[in-house]
Design an enzyme around this catalytic site. Structure first.
Site, PDB file in Angstrom:
ATOM      1  N   GLU A 142      -1.289  -5.509   8.700  1.00 54.48           N
ATOM      2  CA  GLU A 142      -0.412  -4.969   9.747  1.00 54.48           C
ATOM      3  C   GLU A 142      -0.999  -5.225  11.132  1.00 54.48           C
ATOM      4  OE1 GLU A 142       0.337  -0.817   8.935  1.00 54.48           O
ATOM      5  OE2 GLU A 142       1.043  -1.238   6.905  1.00 54.48           O
ATOM      6  N   LYS A 155      -1.340  -9.315   2.839  1.00 52.62           N
ATOM      7  CA  LYS A 155      -0.536  -8.887   3.997  1.00 52.62           C
ATOM      8  C   LYS A 155      -1.356  -7.893   4.803  1.00 52.62           C
ATOM      9  CE  LYS A 155       3.269  -6.070   3.657  1.00 52.62           C
ATOM     10  NZ  LYS A 155       2.835  -4.880   4.422  1.00 52.62           N
ATOM     11  N   ASP A 175      -1.140  -6.039  -0.250  1.00 49.66           N
ATOM     12  CA  ASP A 175      -1.445  -5.400   1.038  1.00 49.66           C
ATOM     13  C   ASP A 175      -2.938  -5.168   1.188  1.00 49.66           C
ATOM     14  OD1 ASP A 175       0.632  -5.008   2.802  1.00 49.66           O
ATOM     15  OD2 ASP A 175       1.324  -3.149   1.860  1.00 49.66           O
ATOM     16  N   GLU A 186       9.491  -4.485  10.054  1.00 46.94           N
ATOM     17  CA  GLU A 186       9.927  -3.188   9.512  1.00 46.94           C
ATOM     18  C   GLU A 186      10.503  -2.309  10.623  1.00 46.94           C
ATOM     19  OE1 GLU A 186       7.117  -1.207   6.956  1.00 46.94           O
ATOM     20  OE2 GLU A 186       8.348   0.601   6.818  1.00 46.94           O
ATOM     21  N   ASP A 232       0.845  -1.201   0.000  1.00 50.28           N
ATOM     22  CA  ASP A 232       0.000   0.000   0.000  1.00 50.28           C
ATOM     23  C   ASP A 232       0.883   1.254   0.000  1.00 50.28           C
ATOM     24  OD1 ASP A 232       0.853  -0.214   2.628  1.00 50.28           O
ATOM     25  OD2 ASP A 232      -1.139   0.035   3.521  1.00 50.28           O
ATOM     26  N   SER A 233       2.209   1.040   0.002  1.00 49.34           N
ATOM     27  CA  SER A 233       3.145   2.144  -0.266  1.00 49.34           C
ATOM     28  C   SER A 233       2.848   2.754  -1.629  1.00 49.34           C
ATOM     29  CB  SER A 233       4.596   1.643  -0.222  1.00 49.34           C
ATOM     30  OG  SER A 233       4.751   0.491  -1.023  1.00 49.34           O
TER      31      SER A 233
HETATM   32  O1  KIV Z   1       3.633  -1.110   1.579  1.00 52.90           O
HETATM   33  C1  KIV Z   1       4.776  -1.567   1.491  1.00 52.90           C
HETATM   34  O2  KIV Z   1       5.511  -1.355   0.510  1.00 52.90           O
HETATM   35  C2  KIV Z   1       5.268  -2.366   2.596  1.00 52.90           C
HETATM   36  C3  KIV Z   1       6.742  -2.617   2.657  1.00 52.90           C
HETATM   37  C4  KIV Z   1       7.425  -1.388   3.130  1.00 52.90           C
HETATM   38  C5  KIV Z   1       7.068  -3.792   3.476  1.00 52.90           C
HETATM   39  O3  KIV Z   1       4.530  -2.758   3.443  1.00 52.90           O
END
Ligand code: KIV
Length: 275
Positions: free
Chosen positions: A115, A113, A83, A182, A44-45
């Protein structure tokens, strides 16, 4: 052959380091896949590096599905992890399962994924029960940026370090197939890696993890802002892009592009007959 959660687990057991990179589009995913990366994370970056937001919080399920589907089409062998965006799983177990299902069904993800530690174990269990592999994410969890008060290294006090270990064991117990660590001190990440049977994938967590992940724009020098301490620039693609864009502008303005070899021909006879 397509990598799976079992492939990553086998790598932990054999000591072969796991490589993961982010990608958000078909072309990048195809290049990373051809280079042999084990896993691609549609992070989600993308909110920051693709959409220009200040943080990951505005990212929607629609954004994630759109980008995950493009990546999935380009990833022949890599294990594609998508994510779950902010508020797609924190709101309850039912939302978590429905949204994880959408990332698999509509985005073609191989895993999702999310968090958090103890507080998301119910969600992890339910998603795994729906036959969707889950990668957990501990330490600096960017969706909690407002609660953390910034992007800071996590787990530096005894209490917080112990909580990270406990959370890691809990998400493993809940069925997570791997965990991203992280911005965690390297020694703590090493201890967590030793205690877990599932692989740890570090970003700013030192060399003791079972694998590493980086945001590809960071490691290719495509970002212009602050670079985190844990980022190594492996190639100056940003510089190469700037040189290419400038050369194109200059040659187009001068008229040296397009040249003879970039143009299509037609018989002079046909041209002569045109009215
Ligand atoms: O969103 C993302 O790119 C991430 C990485 C920084 C692990 O969660």
């Amino acid at each position: 052959m397509k990598n799976t959660a079992a492939t990553l687990m086998a790598q932990k057991q054999s000591g072969e380091k796991i490589t993961m990179l982010t990608a958000y589009d078909y072309t990048t995913a195809r290049i990373e896949d051809e280079c042999g990366v084990n896993s691609i994370l549609v992070g989600d970056s993308l909110g920051m590096v693709m959409l220009g937001y200040e943080n990951t919080l505005p990212v929607t399920m629609e954004d994630m599905i759109h980008h995950t589907a493009a990546v999935s089409r380009g990833a022949e062998n890599a294990f594609v992890v998508a994510d779950m965006p902010f508020m797609s799983y924190q709101t309850g177990v039912r939302d978590a399962v429905i949204n994880a299902g959408r990332l698999v069904k509509e985005g073609g993800a191989n895993a999702v994924k999310l968090e958090g530690g103890a507080e998301v174990c119910e969600q992890i269990r339910a998603i795994v029960d729906a036959s969707i592999p889950v990668v957990a994410h501990l330490g600096l969890t960017p969706q909690s940026v407002n609660a953390f008060g910034g992007y800071k290294v996590q787990g530096k006090t005894l209490e917080k370090a112990q909580k990270l270990i406990d959370d890691a064991l809990k998400i493993q117990q809940a069925g997570a197939c791997a965990v991203v660590l992280e911005c965690v001190p390297a020694k703590l990440a090493e201890i967590i890696t030793e205690k877990l049977t599932i692989p740890t994938i570090g970003i700013g967590a030192g060399a003791g993890c079972d694998g590493q992940v980086l945001v590809y724009q960071d490691m290719l020098g495509l970002n212009t802002g602050h670079t985190a301490k844990f980022v190594k620039i492996f190639a100056e693609a940003g510089r190469a892009m700037r040189e290419g864009f400038k050369a194109y502008i200059e040659e187009t303005q001068q008229g040296s592009f397009p040249a003879e070899e970039h143009t299509y021909k037609i018989d002079d006879e046909i041209i002569g007959q045109l009215k």
